[in-house]
Design an enzyme around this catalytic site. Structure first.
Site, PDB file in Angstrom:
ATOM      1  N   GLU A  60       0.778  -1.076   0.085  1.00 26.86           N
ATOM      2  CA  GLU A  60       0.112  -0.074   0.011  1.00 26.86           C
ATOM      3  C   GLU A  60       0.726   1.397   0.010  1.00 26.86           C
ATOM      4  O   GLU A  60       0.389   2.205  -0.726  1.00 26.86           O
ATOM      5  CB  GLU A  60      -1.054  -0.132   1.019  1.00 26.86           C
ATOM      6  CG  GLU A  60      -1.906  -0.979   1.191  1.00 26.86           C
ATOM      7  CD  GLU A  60      -1.457  -2.290   1.718  1.00 26.86           C
ATOM      8  OE1 GLU A  60      -0.480  -2.534   1.907  1.00 26.86           O
ATOM      9  OE2 GLU A  60      -2.460  -3.191   2.087  1.00 26.86           O
ATOM     10  N   HIS A 129     -11.438  -4.872   9.899  1.00 25.09           N
ATOM     11  CA  HIS A 129     -12.156  -4.897   8.616  1.00 25.09           C
ATOM     12  C   HIS A 129     -13.367  -4.165   9.080  1.00 25.09           C
ATOM     13  O   HIS A 129     -14.396  -4.667   8.710  1.00 25.09           O
ATOM     14  CB  HIS A 129     -12.417  -6.349   8.168  1.00 25.09           C
ATOM     15  CG  HIS A 129     -11.243  -7.116   7.907  1.00 25.09           C
ATOM     16  ND1 HIS A 129      -9.893  -7.256   8.379  1.00 25.09           N
ATOM     17  CD2 HIS A 129     -11.007  -8.027   6.717  1.00 25.09           C
ATOM     18  CE1 HIS A 129      -9.198  -8.047   7.573  1.00 25.09           C
ATOM     19  NE2 HIS A 129      -9.595  -8.277   6.618  1.00 25.09           N
TER      20      HIS A 129
END
Lengths: 335, 316
Positions: A60, A129
């Site tokens: 990322e 999440h």
């Protein structure tokens, strides 16, 4: 006019951006995956190929930084993070670099990049999440932050974000993907910094964004049965914020409820309440109020999730007590 | 190349003096002693190639042909600076000559260089992007992410490590489990070359091969340049007085001054006369004097600019 789901409209927006401007790139994890980003990138790789639709390894920091670098070199990248939780790895590129660049160099050095982060939660996915970081991004000078809540707006705001010469964070929400609405076929823009009054009313201003705007619209329908006329504002963009729209509404209704999908403390709901208290104090019949997620990492078990995520009835109940003049203990009420 | 090396040397020495006199306040990470790296690499680049650099960016800026007057004014944080006084020493820009901006976050510009290379490749241009960074940078995870990603996509990016043996106060052997930086490229299937960073022609040769390879679709490469910074990590002092380095070590490297070595080489090879070199030195002195006089006499940006910037950034 034809009806599309939110995700179909998003997909169409991405396709039209790629089609109409050669400088647009879509880069990030899962853009060629059938499940990672829902159906949002369906068909794009087949249509536009590996040079324009780039699936990446799990890097990322490097990939987001590369999107920033590509923007500095004349492209208009959209870098996707399938779960906002993993965007923390990309903060250096987003904040120290993209957000700061224009100001650090005295106004030169525009960075036309879109950081597309997907809030992907529920389904017992738990704390890592689940996160919605729009409040955090909106706090950073140099980042624009937009959160569409309808099929019409996701396409229009995405195209505006791509056109913008400065970094824009697109806060996307998986729970909205099935929402249905009218979407014009041709490309169009919804300007950044413009809120939408989705329902006019006179008794209370409910200002919300993303999934909470959707919840608030449904809450307003419930409240109508009780004879309470709620004005629902879909904020759509935290930065720049449409202060004029919010304040005009509060001056009309005298009551303000911010409903936010981020955590309660030091987030978007706090900002909206502060604005209203500063600028429309004299118009208020009761204290500004807010509903947000509790200051807790998201739990897994569905029983805990039901208590964690505010639902439509929760919002309606809060409005009823505001209108009845009841001052409830705000910390408990916002959970 | 000599002119550029001398320009860097004299600008940096003058900045050191400016700091000692209290005229320059912002932190300056001086490039004295490393001139051959920036000049060697940049001599093999075109104007439209991009160079990304770090907190220690003055050398790369001048080597790439950046505007010395604007750079020095920026170090003085004046309105006439290349960043209008908003960046200072660590945030200098000259987009017209392929300097999109320097950043002080260690390893922060390496992904930017990779992204610029991605843009060039996507558009089918034969431009290259260069990321300059230090030995300490190879401790950052994103460095490895970038080597991997650039290798996967065969991007036209050059990774140039200026190994000056120190990461602020830490000697390299205390930071790197394996101090062979050039070899780290091989893990990703990339060529890695180790070069004498004080020999400008050796650096230029290594850069030439890597740049040609990148331009013709051969992909990225890593060049490790062994060099030494004469001054401390930041500021005008030498870090010897602080006990971070030994006097002997510093003296040894100063004897291998890259500027002096190149002058000697030019004379020996008959490429220049003593008179030629003297003339270059005079030209450089004139340019430096003009840049510093200009900076000293320029004004600071007005406080009113703050609100103007806020309004420009925020309101619908």
């Amino acid at each position: 006019m034809r009806q599309l789901t939110y995700v179909e409209a998003l997909n169409e927006g991405l396709a039209q951006a790629l089609e109409t401007d050669d400088r647009v790139l879509l880069i990030g994890q899962g853009v060629t995956s059938p499940w990672y980003v829902g159906a949002s990138t369906k068909g794009l790789y087949d249509r536009f190929g590996p040079e324009r639709v780039i699936d990446t390894p799990v890097s990322e920091n490097a990939v987001t930084g590369a999107a920033v670098g590509a923007a500095l070199a004349g492209m208009r990248p959209i870098v996707v993070h399938p779960r906002m939780d993993f965007m923390y790895y990309a903060f250096d590129a987003m904040v120290n670099h993209a957000a700061n660049w224009r100001c650090m160099f005295g106004g030169q050095g525009r960075v036309p990049v879109v950081f597309w982060g997907i809030v992907n939660r529920g389904g017992e996915q738990a704390a890592q999440h689940s996160q919605a970081l729009h409040g955090m991004f909106a706090h950073i000078p140099g980042l624009k932050v937009m959160l569409p809540s309808t099929p019409h707006d996701v396409k229009g705001l995405l195209l505006s974000a791509v056109d913008d010469d400065d970094p824009v964070v697109f806060v996307d929400e998986r729970w909205l993907y099935g929402e249905v609405g009218e979407v014009p076929e041709e490309p169009y823009r919804v300007p950044l910094g413009m809120a939408a009054v989705c329902r006019e009313g006179k008794d209370v201003t409910v200002a919300a964004s993303s999934w909470m705007a959707r919840q608030s619209r449904h809450a307003a329908d419930l409240l109508a049965h009780d004879g309470i006329d709620a004005e629902v504002i879909d904020v759509r963009c935290l930065k720049p914020l449409d202060e004029a729209c919010l304040l005009a509404s509060v001056r009309k209704t005298g009551r303000f409820l911010a409903v936010d999908g981020g955590w309660r403390s030091y987030g978007a709901s706090a900002e909206l309440c502060a604005l209203v208290a500063e600028e429309a104090f004299g118009a208020l019949k009761c204290a500004p109020a807010r509903i947000a997620l509790p200051d807790l990492p998201a739990p897994a078990a569905r029983t805990l999730e039901s208590a964690y995520y505010p639902d439509v009835e929760h919002i309606a109940a809060r409005v009823r007590s505001m209108v009845a003049g009841e001052r409830t203990a705000s910390r408990e009420e916002s959970v | 190349m000599l002119r550029r090396m001398l320009l860097i040397r004299r600008v940096e020495e003058s900045i050191a003096e400016g700091i000692e006199r209290g005229e320059i306040v912002c932190p300056c990470h001086l490039y004295i002693g490393q001139e051959a790296v920036a000049v060697g690499v940049c001599s093999r680049l075109r104007q439209d190639d991009f160079v990304f650099s770090t907190h220690r960016s003055h050398g790369h800026y001048l080597a790439k042909g950046g505007d010395v007057d604007a750079m020095v004014a920026e170090v003085f944080c004046r309105e006439t600076g290349c960043s209008g006084g908003w960046g200072g020493s660590m945030h200098i820009i000259d987009a017209a000559v392929g300097l999109p901006g320097s950043s002080a976050i260690v390893a922060g510009t390496i992904p930017l260089a990779v992204g610029a290379a991605l843009a060039f490749a996507t558009r089918g241009e034969d431009r290259v992007a260069v990321a300059f960074f230090g030995d300490g940078t190879t401790n950052e995870g994103v460095f490895y992410e970038c080597l991997n990603f650039a290798a996967l996509r065969r991007l036209p990016v050059l990774f140039v490590c200026e190994n000056n043996l120190y990461s602020t106060h830490m000697p390299i052997e205390k930071c790197l489990a394996d101090t062979d930086i050039a070899r780290k490229a091989s893990v990703f299937g990339l060529p890695g070359e180790k070069v004498d960073g004080n020999d400008v022609l050796a650096v230029a040769d290594a850069a030439q091969s890597a740049v040609e390879r990148a331009r013709t679709g051969g992909g990225p490469a890593l060049i490790e340049c062994l060099t030494y910074r004469w001054r401390g990590h930041v500021g005008p002092h030498f870090d010897v007085e602080k006990g971070l380095r030994s006097r002997d070590e510093l003296d040894g490297w100063m004897r291998r001054c890259p500027v002096k070595l190149f002058e000697q080489r030019l004379l020996r090879d008959g490429q220049a006369t003593v008179g030629d070199i003297a003339k270059v030195r005079v030209d450089v002195e004139t340019a430096v004097a003009r840049a510093f006089a200009g900076a000293r006499s320029a004004g600071f940006p007005s406080a009113g600019q703050l609100l103007a910037r806020v309004l420009e950034g925020g309101q619908p």
